[in-house]
Design an enzyme around this catalytic site. Structure first.
Site, mmCIF file in Angstrom:
data_model
loop_
_atom_site.group_PDB
_atom_site.id
_atom_site.type_symbol
_atom_site.label_atom_id
_atom_site.label_comp_id
_atom_site.label_asym_id
_atom_site.label_seq_id
_atom_site.Cartn_x
_atom_site.Cartn_y
_atom_site.Cartn_z
ATOM 1 C CB SER A 168 -8.675 32.605 16.992
ATOM 2 O OG SER A 168 -9.551 32.514 15.889
ATOM 3 C CG HIS A 218 -5.781 31.956 5.648
ATOM 4 N ND1 HIS A 218 -7.049 31.835 6.172
ATOM 5 C CD2 HIS A 218 -5.244 33.081 6.206
ATOM 6 C CE1 HIS A 218 -7.273 32.816 7.036
ATOM 7 N NE2 HIS A 218 -6.190 33.590 7.077
ATOM 8 C CB CYS A 262 -5.936 29.456 8.731
ATOM 9 S SG CYS A 262 -6.866 28.412 7.590
#
Length: 647
Positions: A327, A370, A383
């Site tokens: 991420s 989410h 997310c």
């Protein structure tokens, strides 16, 4: 029978003619010999004088002192120390075994070294000195000198050898030296004569190898008189060599020491980068090793223990290893989409916990999803589905282009070994390397730093530095050579939209400072030092549908080698960034729990230029930080005491 006067006169004429011919021949031979002697003794006198002199006088090289390696503040990372050795000349010793027996009563001789020396004596000329004991103490040298009359052919000698006073602290950066090998010689079409000096040391890895020409220096020379068989009779004169240049690195030894202590037993790496000049303030891999063992000659068992260690202490993880960035790559995808005008900051995407693309489910890390996410929220809470959606809009070519603008997929020219360029894939790459077409699922995976995408910790630090400044900052490891500063590239403006960069920065700030941020637990309390960061977790195993159905196995319940890698990147202070930090913890689990706390502690240490006040940390961390500070102080005192003993 008497000759007539006529016959007598004829005989006299024949004798005179023969005499003249013979005399002329003799005179011609003498003239030819005189001419040759004149040519050799007068016209070619200088040439033959030189040849005769060369048969009597030999030139021997004197190895130069190797240049030192120091940190940005002048602290010694690598230097030379006097070493004492004992040599023996077989011809002068006479009964070698008898002399060695006497020597062994004065000095402890290693059996392996001794056997090696005896074998070398048999291979070399009898007048050639052979080392029988190396790195002996001054007391040993003194005993040998005092007993010299009883030790014919034995000579105590002094030389220089490399030493790394900080032991394992800079092993992956400075590297180490070793004796010249055939592999070293093969790198040259015509190897320098200096490399033929017995036991001459050259750089093997790291800065020692990459800056070899700067550090080596120029050889000196001495003229010695030798006899017909090459034995040295006396030294006529000498010219000392020119010492190698001192290389100053950009790293800060105090900060590097803190990083090493903070990493502890983890298999991990940290890069700290200055945002003005791109200086690498710390670049550390853990676990490490002691380079002094390689200089002295590491044993087979000791080397095997390093080689077979699953934490890979010999690897320079900061530059050599490339990992899926997870991420931490999401800023790249977001910036690529904004740069292409395909997303607005307030535009939302609904995350139900997965997205179906091409008949395949791509899951979010949060199984329940989410809900509705905008750009800042998606980075704050990491997310995945938001970036799957962006990937479908922006495409892999735009993502790859932005990646390279931010410094990923680049082979940086820093003097460390095996620097990886990482991998930023695109359609052409897959066709060329894998022989297959790019599919949409590849783009979806790449959007969250998985699939084919690979980056080193150095790449992640450069990416973060460019996000923080908007400039094409390039890393620098060598600060100066012999006091002359090396060029640095603070970077020109990358031409990115300033508003887009600010939106990314605000979202990264929320990651660390919003209660819903994935790194809130590792925030900095001091207002003027707050950081903006991003957590990352990259999978190292495939998760099957069956496992997802029953619930994904927690990292703590998996064997160490099957756990996810933990990553974190950040810059600080947020209002006026001066440093960028990248942390990768191999098989550490989650970026928020394993990597972010390390990055926060390292960031504070770098910003304060020493141990930061405890009130800069959240209350829950202060007792741990206090214990770490105390341990560092004890270790520092121990090192200083060891240095004083050595001096």
């Amino acid at each position: 029978m008497r000759r007539s006067p006529r016959e007598t006169a004829e005989s006299a004429r024949r004798i005179s003619r023969r005499g003249l011919i013979l005399g002329g021949a003799q005179l011609g031979f003498v003239g030819l010999l005189a001419g040759r002697m004149n040519y050799m003794q007068v016209e070619q006198a200088d040439t033959f004088r030189l040849l005769a002199e060369e048969n009597r006088i030999n030139i021997r090289l004197i190895p130069p002192a190797r240049g030192r390696i120091v940190d940005r503040n002048g602290r010694i990372i690598a230097e030379n120390e006097p070493t004492y050795r004992i040599t023996m000349v077989r011809e002068d010793a006479g009964d070698v075994q008898k002399v060695i027996g006497r020597l062994s009563m004065l000095v402890e001789l290693d059996e392996d070294d001794l056997n090696r020396a005896l074998a070398e004596m048999q291979r070399t000329a009898p007048f050639f000195p052979v080392t029988v004991a190396d790195r002996v103490s001054w007391e040993d040298i003194s005993r040998v000198a005092v007993n010299a009359p009883a030790l014919p052919g034995v000579t105590p000698e002094v030389g220089l050898s490399r030493i790394y006073p900080m032991n394992d602290l800079f092993a992956h950066v400075a590297g180490y030296v070793g004796p010249v090998s055939e592999r070293d010689l093969s790198r040259y079409e015509d190897p320098p004569p200096l490399l033929r000096i017995p036991r001459f040391q050259v750089g093997k890895v790291g800065v020692e190898a990459k800056a070899e020409e700067m550090l080596r220096g120029q050889a000196g020379a001495k003229r010695v008189e030798v006899n017909a068989v090459g034995r040295v009779m006396r030294e006529l004169d000498r010219r000392e060599g020119e010492a190698g240049g001192d290389v100053q690195l950009t790293v800060d030894a105090e900060l590097q020491d803190f990083v090493k202590a903070r990493l502890g037993e983890e298999s991990a790496s940290v890069v700290v980068m200055d945002l003005e000049k791109g200086d690498l303030l710390a670049i550390a891999s853990a676990p490490s090793y002691d380079p002094n063992e390689f200089v002295r000659g590491i044993s087979v068992p000791d080397y095997a223990s390093l080689r077979d260690n699953d934490r890979r202490p010999l690897a320079s993880k900061t530059v050599q290893d490339a990992y899926p960035p997870g991420s931490t790559f999401k800023m790249v995808t977001a910036l690529a989409a904004m740069d292409a005008g395909l997303v607005a900051p307030d535009e939302t995407v609904y995350c139900p916990g997965h997205m179906e693309v091409g008949g395949r489910k791509f899951h979010c890390w949060k199984r329940a999803g989410h809900g509705h996410m905008n750009l800042e929220q998606s980075l704050r809470e990491s997310c995945d589905v938001y970036y799957y959606d962006l990937a479908l809009k922006v495409g892999i070519e735009n993502i790859a282009k932005m990646s390279r603008r931010l410094g990923l997929g680049t082979d940086y020219d820093i003097p460390m070994s095996a620097v990886s360029s990482g991998l930023i894939p695109d359609k052409a790459w897959k066709k060329r390397e894998r022989g297959s077409d790019w599919v949409i699922g590849d783009t979806v995976n790449a959007s969250i730093g998985q699939g084919f995408v690979l980056t080193s910790p150095l790449h992640l630090a450069v990416m973060t530095a460019r996000l923080a400044t908007g400039r094409s900052i390039t890393p620098r490891l060598i600060k100066s050579v012999d006091g002359i500063e090396t060029p640095w590239r603070g970077g020109s403006d990358m031409g990115l939209n300033d508003s887009h960069l600010k939106q990314i920065a605000r979202a990264m700030y929320a990651v660390s400072n919003s209660r819903r941020g994935t790194a809130y637990g590792s925030r900095i309390i001091a207002d003027t030092m707050r950081m903006a960061g991003k957590t990352g977790t990259s999978q190292v195993r495939n998760i099957t549908a069956a496992e997802r159905a029953r619930g994904v196995t927690r990292n703590d319940d998996l064997p160490w080698e099957r756990r996810d890698h933990a990553l974190f990147v950040n810059f600080a202070p947020f209002d006026n960034p001066t440093i960028a930090v990248a942390v990768v913890v191999e098989h550490g689990g989650g970026g928020s729990t394993a990597a972010a706390p390390i990055a926060r502690d390292v960031t504070l240490q770098a910003l304060y230029g020493g141990l930061p006040p405890l009130d800069a940390y959240p209350n829950k961390d202060r007792s741990r930080i206090r214990a770490l500070h105390d341990r560092l102080a004890r270790e520092k005192r121990a090192r200083e005491a060891e240095g004083n003993d050595r001096a």
